[in-house]
Design a protein around this motif. Structure first.
Motif, PDB file in Angstrom:
ATOM      1  N   TRP A 293     -10.172 136.775  35.789  1.00  0.00           N
ATOM      2  CA  TRP A 293     -11.055 135.738  35.245  1.00  0.00           C
ATOM      3  C   TRP A 293     -11.905 135.104  36.349  1.00  0.00           C
ATOM      4  O   TRP A 293     -13.108 134.890  36.181  1.00  0.00           O
TER       5      TRP A 293
ATOM      6  N   SER B  38     -15.914 135.231  36.742  1.00  0.00           N
ATOM      7  CA  SER B  38     -16.623 133.951  36.789  1.00  0.00           C
ATOM      8  C   SER B  38     -17.545 133.858  37.996  1.00  0.00           C
ATOM      9  O   SER B  38     -18.494 133.056  37.999  1.00  0.00           O
TER      10      SER B  38
ATOM     11  N   ARG C 153     -20.639 132.328  29.822  1.00  0.00           N
ATOM     12  CA  ARG C 153     -19.256 132.019  29.480  1.00  0.00           C
ATOM     13  C   ARG C 153     -18.379 133.220  29.815  1.00  0.00           C
ATOM     14  O   ARG C 153     -18.826 134.367  29.730  1.00  0.00           O
TER      15      ARG C 153
ATOM     16  N   ILE D 158     -14.722 134.445  28.465  1.00  0.00           N
ATOM     17  CA  ILE D 158     -13.753 134.139  27.405  1.00  0.00           C
ATOM     18  C   ILE D 158     -12.626 135.155  27.428  1.00  0.00           C
ATOM     19  O   ILE D 158     -12.870 136.368  27.461  1.00  0.00           O
TER      20      ILE D 158
ATOM     21  N   ARG E  53      -5.301 128.392  29.432  1.00  0.00           N
ATOM     22  CA  ARG E  53      -5.613 126.956  29.367  1.00  0.00           C
ATOM     23  C   ARG E  53      -5.142 126.250  30.628  1.00  0.00           C
ATOM     24  O   ARG E  53      -5.806 125.333  31.130  1.00  0.00           O
TER      25      ARG E  53
ATOM     26  N   GLY F 261      -7.571 126.640  33.346  1.00  0.00           N
ATOM     27  CA  GLY F 261      -8.887 126.090  33.045  1.00  0.00           C
ATOM     28  C   GLY F 261      -9.859 127.060  32.426  1.00  0.00           C
ATOM     29  O   GLY F 261     -11.065 126.783  32.381  1.00  0.00           O
ATOM     30  N   GLY F 262      -9.364 128.176  31.911  1.00  0.00           N
ATOM     31  CA  GLY F 262     -10.236 129.160  31.291  1.00  0.00           C
ATOM     32  C   GLY F 262     -10.449 128.890  29.813  1.00  0.00           C
ATOM     33  O   GLY F 262      -9.749 128.093  29.190  1.00  0.00           O
ATOM     34  N   GLU F 263     -11.435 129.579  29.251  1.00  0.00           N
ATOM     35  CA  GLU F 263     -11.729 129.495  27.814  1.00  0.00           C
ATOM     36  C   GLU F 263     -11.014 130.640  27.113  1.00  0.00           C
ATOM     37  O   GLU F 263     -11.064 131.788  27.567  1.00  0.00           O
ATOM     38  N   VAL F 264     -10.366 130.348  26.002  1.00  0.00           N
ATOM     39  CA  VAL F 264      -9.603 131.365  25.298  1.00  0.00           C
ATOM     40  C   VAL F 264      -9.920 131.315  23.813  1.00  0.00           C
ATOM     41  O   VAL F 264     -10.167 130.244  23.250  1.00  0.00           O
ATOM     42  N   GLU F 265      -9.939 132.483  23.193  1.00  0.00           N
ATOM     43  CA  GLU F 265     -10.099 132.619  21.749  1.00  0.00           C
ATOM     44  C   GLU F 265      -8.931 133.446  21.223  1.00  0.00           C
ATOM     45  O   GLU F 265      -8.653 134.533  21.733  1.00  0.00           O
TER      46      GLU F 265
END
Length: 257
Positions: free
Chosen positions: A35, A39, A46, A48, A61, A64-68
């Motif tokens: 990640w 980045s 973004r 994800i 989380r 500090g990452g974005e997760v779906e």
């Protein structure tokens, strides 16, 4: 300019190295290294992580990452397509599928990948390749080969040795300008084609070779290939991870941490 998003499909289980994305001998989960590398690329708005595992989601989380969250899927392509559909991305958006087990990927290669697709409005996908310089890689069915047109458009991907050399000694060609290209499994998709690909059934050539990118070609898609000098090192086994952890440790020692 079209929106560009990196998606890292992440599942908890792995046949050869269980729960490898959460291994943290380096002080960070393996997934976090990937990640962070993604980045650092300059092209993404973004980054994800797409997963069906709450444990992976919790780890993302925490750093500090974005997760779906997604449902269960047979492939990473299907997983990121679910997220792309949910986000209702513009048809010209670019989605890059980044493998979660490649913590040492080069961010500049991701930038090159995206720029390659942007520069080719006739293409629906972009990917990477690197010259094959060993007979072992050339002959191994685990190493996927790609042949291209002069403008870099993929003609075919195969586990076989393509091109086949009829009248010359193959090993001699490795010493000069190798005609064989190793496919690197990172993809940039135009969002509308990603959804089309995920909605289509496995194609005949795909089922024979077990290569999902052949579905794109059989659907009439155009894949443009950018060449790089070195591939990222994937983590597949405990030995791979141990070597990676040692490299991280030596790097930190060299930086005086």
């Amino acid at each position: 300019m079209a929106q560009v998003i990196a998606m890292i499909p992440a599942r908890l289980q792995s046949s050869r190295l269980p729960e490898k994305l959460l291994l943290s001998e380096t002080g960070k989960p393996l997934l976090q290294h990937t990640w962070e590398a993604a980045s650092r690329a300059g092209c993404f708005e973004r980054v994800i992580v797409a997963t069906d595992s709450e444990r992976i989601a919790e780890a993302v989380r925490e750093f500090g990452g974005e997760v779906e969250m997604t449902g269960e899927h047979a492939s990473g392509t299907d997983r990121i397509a679910e997220v792309a559909r949910r986000l209702d991305l513009p048809t010209d958006a670019v989605v890059v599928n980044v493998q979660g087990d490649e913590p040492e990927l080069d961010p500049s290669q991701l930038d090159l990948l995206v720029e390659t697709l942007r520069s080719r409005p006739d293409a629906q996908m972009a990917t990477l390749a690197t010259p094959i310089e060993s007979a072992e890689d050339r002959d191994s069915p685990s190493c996927v080969k790609v042949v291209m047109t002069q403008d870099g458009t993929a003609l075919y991907f195969s586990r076989a040795m393509i091109p086949f050399v009829r009248d010359e000694e193959p090993d001699e060609l490795l010493k000069a300008n190798s005609p064989w290209k190793l496919h690197i499994g990172v993809y940039a998709y135009r969002a509308d084609f990603l959804l089309k690909l995920a909605d289509a059934s496995p194609s005949p050539l795909e089922q024979l070779e077990k290569l999902e990118q052949l579905r794109a070609l059989e659907l009439g898609g155009r894949i443009v290939v950018a060449e790089v000098r070195h591939p990222a090192i994937g983590i597949d086994t405990a030995e791979d991870y141990a070597r990676f952890a040692r490299r991280v440790r030596y790097q930190r020692e060299g930086e005086g941490e």
